[in-house]
Design a protein around this motif. Sequence first.
Motif, PDB file in Angstrom:
ATOM      1  N   HIS A 230       6.189   1.286  13.940  1.00 35.24           N
ATOM      2  CA  HIS A 230       7.027   1.346  12.755  1.00 35.24           C
ATOM      3  C   HIS A 230       8.260   0.477  12.942  1.00 35.24           C
ATOM      4  O   HIS A 230       8.749   0.275  14.048  1.00 35.24           O
ATOM      5  CB  HIS A 230       7.458   2.789  12.486  1.00 35.24           C
ATOM      6  CG  HIS A 230       6.317   3.654  12.051  1.00 35.24           C
ATOM      7  ND1 HIS A 230       5.671   3.471  10.860  1.00 35.24           N
ATOM      8  CD2 HIS A 230       5.697   4.693  12.664  1.00 35.24           C
ATOM      9  CE1 HIS A 230       4.705   4.366  10.740  1.00 35.24           C
ATOM     10  NE2 HIS A 230       4.701   5.120  11.812  1.00 35.24           N
TER      11      HIS A 230
ATOM     12  N   GLN B 210       6.808   2.696   2.582  1.00 36.32           N
ATOM     13  CA  GLN B 210       7.630   3.887   2.437  1.00 36.32           C
ATOM     14  C   GLN B 210       8.766   3.897   3.445  1.00 36.32           C
ATOM     15  O   GLN B 210       9.894   4.263   3.118  1.00 36.32           O
ATOM     16  CB  GLN B 210       6.771   5.141   2.603  1.00 36.32           C
ATOM     17  CG  GLN B 210       5.761   5.350   1.487  1.00 36.32           C
ATOM     18  CD  GLN B 210       4.706   6.376   1.846  1.00 36.32           C
ATOM     19  OE1 GLN B 210       4.807   7.064   2.869  1.00 36.32           O
ATOM     20  NE2 GLN B 210       3.666   6.474   1.026  1.00 36.32           N
ATOM     21  N   GLN B 211       8.481   3.469   4.658  1.00 33.70           N
ATOM     22  CA  GLN B 211       9.530   3.462   5.677  1.00 33.70           C
ATOM     23  C   GLN B 211      10.534   2.340   5.433  1.00 33.70           C
ATOM     24  O   GLN B 211      11.740   2.538   5.567  1.00 33.70           O
ATOM     25  CB  GLN B 211       8.922   3.318   7.064  1.00 33.70           C
ATOM     26  CG  GLN B 211       9.977   3.426   8.173  1.00 33.70           C
ATOM     27  CD  GLN B 211       9.363   3.435   9.543  1.00 33.70           C
ATOM     28  OE1 GLN B 211       8.175   3.155   9.686  1.00 33.70           O
ATOM     29  NE2 GLN B 211      10.155   3.730  10.545  1.00 33.70           N
TER      30      GLN B 211
ATOM     31  N   GLN C  23       0.947  -1.646   4.777  1.00 31.82           N
ATOM     32  CA  GLN C  23       0.288  -0.439   4.340  1.00 31.82           C
ATOM     33  C   GLN C  23       1.308   0.464   3.665  1.00 31.82           C
ATOM     34  O   GLN C  23       2.518   0.318   3.853  1.00 31.82           O
ATOM     35  CB  GLN C  23      -0.377   0.261   5.524  1.00 31.82           C
ATOM     36  CG  GLN C  23      -1.451  -0.587   6.195  1.00 31.82           C
ATOM     37  CD  GLN C  23      -1.963   0.017   7.486  1.00 31.82           C
ATOM     38  OE1 GLN C  23      -1.544   1.106   7.866  1.00 31.82           O
ATOM     39  NE2 GLN C  23      -2.850  -0.693   8.161  1.00 31.82           N
TER      40      GLN C  23
ATOM     41  N   SER D 190       2.309   3.456   4.102  1.00 36.19           N
ATOM     42  CA  SER D 190       3.228   4.189   4.981  1.00 36.19           C
ATOM     43  C   SER D 190       4.348   3.289   5.483  1.00 36.19           C
ATOM     44  O   SER D 190       5.491   3.737   5.657  1.00 36.19           O
ATOM     45  CB  SER D 190       2.464   4.776   6.173  1.00 36.19           C
ATOM     46  OG  SER D 190       1.814   3.743   6.912  1.00 36.19           O
ATOM     47  N   GLU D 191       4.045   2.010   5.698  1.00 36.25           N
ATOM     48  CA  GLU D 191       5.061   1.077   6.170  1.00 36.25           C
ATOM     49  C   GLU D 191       6.035   0.699   5.058  1.00 36.25           C
ATOM     50  O   GLU D 191       7.227   0.519   5.299  1.00 36.25           O
ATOM     51  CB  GLU D 191       4.372  -0.169   6.737  1.00 36.25           C
ATOM     52  CG  GLU D 191       3.528   0.131   7.964  1.00 36.25           C
ATOM     53  CD  GLU D 191       2.474  -0.923   8.242  1.00 36.25           C
ATOM     54  OE1 GLU D 191       1.856  -0.856   9.318  1.00 36.25           O
ATOM     55  OE2 GLU D 191       2.244  -1.803   7.376  1.00 36.25           O
TER      56      GLU D 191
ATOM     57  N   HIS E 136      12.798   3.349   2.603  1.00 33.87           N
ATOM     58  CA  HIS E 136      13.294   4.722   2.686  1.00 33.87           C
ATOM     59  C   HIS E 136      14.773   4.779   2.313  1.00 33.87           C
ATOM     60  O   HIS E 136      15.596   4.026   2.842  1.00 33.87           O
ATOM     61  CB  HIS E 136      13.104   5.256   4.107  1.00 33.87           C
ATOM     62  CG  HIS E 136      13.489   6.693   4.271  1.00 33.87           C
ATOM     63  ND1 HIS E 136      12.698   7.728   3.841  1.00 33.87           N
ATOM     64  CD2 HIS E 136      14.592   7.267   4.815  1.00 33.87           C
ATOM     65  CE1 HIS E 136      13.288   8.882   4.106  1.00 33.87           C
ATOM     66  NE2 HIS E 136      14.444   8.628   4.704  1.00 33.87           N
TER      67      HIS E 136
ATOM     68  N   LYS F  39       0.018   4.603  -2.320  1.00 35.80           N
ATOM     69  CA  LYS F  39      -1.328   4.557  -1.761  1.00 35.80           C
ATOM     70  C   LYS F  39      -1.759   3.118  -1.519  1.00 35.80           C
ATOM     71  O   LYS F  39      -1.208   2.184  -2.106  1.00 35.80           O
ATOM     72  CB  LYS F  39      -2.324   5.254  -2.687  1.00 35.80           C
ATOM     73  CG  LYS F  39      -2.280   4.780  -4.137  1.00 35.80           C
ATOM     74  CD  LYS F  39      -3.112   5.679  -5.028  1.00 35.80           C
ATOM     75  CE  LYS F  39      -2.957   5.312  -6.497  1.00 35.80           C
ATOM     76  NZ  LYS F  39      -3.710   6.226  -7.381  1.00 35.80           N
ATOM     77  N   ASP F  40      -2.754   2.974  -0.664  1.00 30.26           N
ATOM     78  CA  ASP F  40      -3.280   1.654  -0.308  1.00 30.26           C
ATOM     79  C   ASP F  40      -4.405   1.273  -1.260  1.00 30.26           C
ATOM     80  O   ASP F  40      -5.584   1.317  -0.910  1.00 30.26           O
ATOM     81  CB  ASP F  40      -3.781   1.641   1.138  1.00 30.26           C
ATOM     82  CG  ASP F  40      -2.651   1.819   2.141  1.00 30.26           C
ATOM     83  OD1 ASP F  40      -1.709   1.017   2.111  1.00 30.26           O
ATOM     84  OD2 ASP F  40      -2.706   2.781   2.937  1.00 30.26           O
TER      85      ASP F  40
END
Length: 369
Positions: free
Chosen positions: A310, A27-28, A22, A24-25, A31, A56-57
């Motif tokens: 995460h 992005q991490q 996803q 957010s994952e 990072h 975005k997904d």
Amino acid sequence: MVFCLENEEPRRALRSAMVHFQASEVQQLLHNKFVVILGDSIQRAVYKDLVLLLQKDSLLTAAQLKAKGELSFEQDQLVAGGQLGELHNGTQYREVRQFCSGSGHHLVRFYFLTRVYSEYLEGVLEELTYGPAPDLVIINSCLWDLSRYGRYSMDSYRENLERVFVRMDQVLPDSCLLVWNMAMPLGERVTGGFLLPEMLHFLTQLQPLAGSLRQDVVEGNFYSATLAGDHCFDVLDLHFHFRHAVRHRHRDGIHWDQHAHRHLSHLLLTHVADAWGVELPKRDYPPGCGPGVNFVPGPLPPPVPGPVPHGQHRGPVVHRGMPRCVPNSPYHVPRMGGPCRQRPRHSDRLIHTYKLDRRPPAHSGTWPG
């Protein structure tokens, strides 16, 4: 949704199971990372899908996949070439793109290549030497090399592969992870902008020649994977992973749809996470559809409800070593040289605080920010 191939016996999932990431994952995982992608239009689509997934997904549209040299794509910027110059299908075509997230913690750059090694690539390597040092380099060049450079293109390709891996080994920092994407399988009929008009005529009229190019890609994949292994770079065998994904390949026999490219991104990010020692989020798959197994990409799976663990770094990791190839891949990568150098990662370096204190890059004054 994941589609398994029929008549395939379920196999045990690999340790580094492919994950459907996803945004957010991603992005991490990326990072404070500087990612450089080099290659042809397939690699440009790899860049675009990664840039989109960092925000975005959602999937790329057909128009976004087809677009070439546009001034901006999903908050990125065209830095050189493309519409800033002349749009054409010659071997001198250039396109440099860059995406920097609003937070400044994600930097992704793309260079269009028409040959795996050239004077232009030397200029790119000079930029990477005197600019921010990349954390991840993703590269492939094959179809242009084998179809636009004369009768002895395969010999030239092998020599240039050796040159590019030697130069990458010299230029890239010890902490950088390089992933060689093997060329994806071609269709029965091949058309495309990279082909000269006379070659396009022969390929569309004479199937033996089209089959010859397909075989050349297989041979080129073997050489590139072997040489990448000799230099202790990682290899991602996209030819193997997409050999049954015919319905996701475009009618030109070369390019792929948005579902295939999202699947490619998942494979690539899973590989990178494994190389960096990052714990991957767990996903539930249908029986027999284990990760890394023979399955064809389909539409995106529904989001998994509940909190997602995460990724956490497990400590210092080594990026160079035996290439992480799929065990079932037909391309065995033998180790022919001595042991690879160990390259520990220094993950605390922030790419957005890097100061150009030596000399300006070739595109001085044009990089965003």
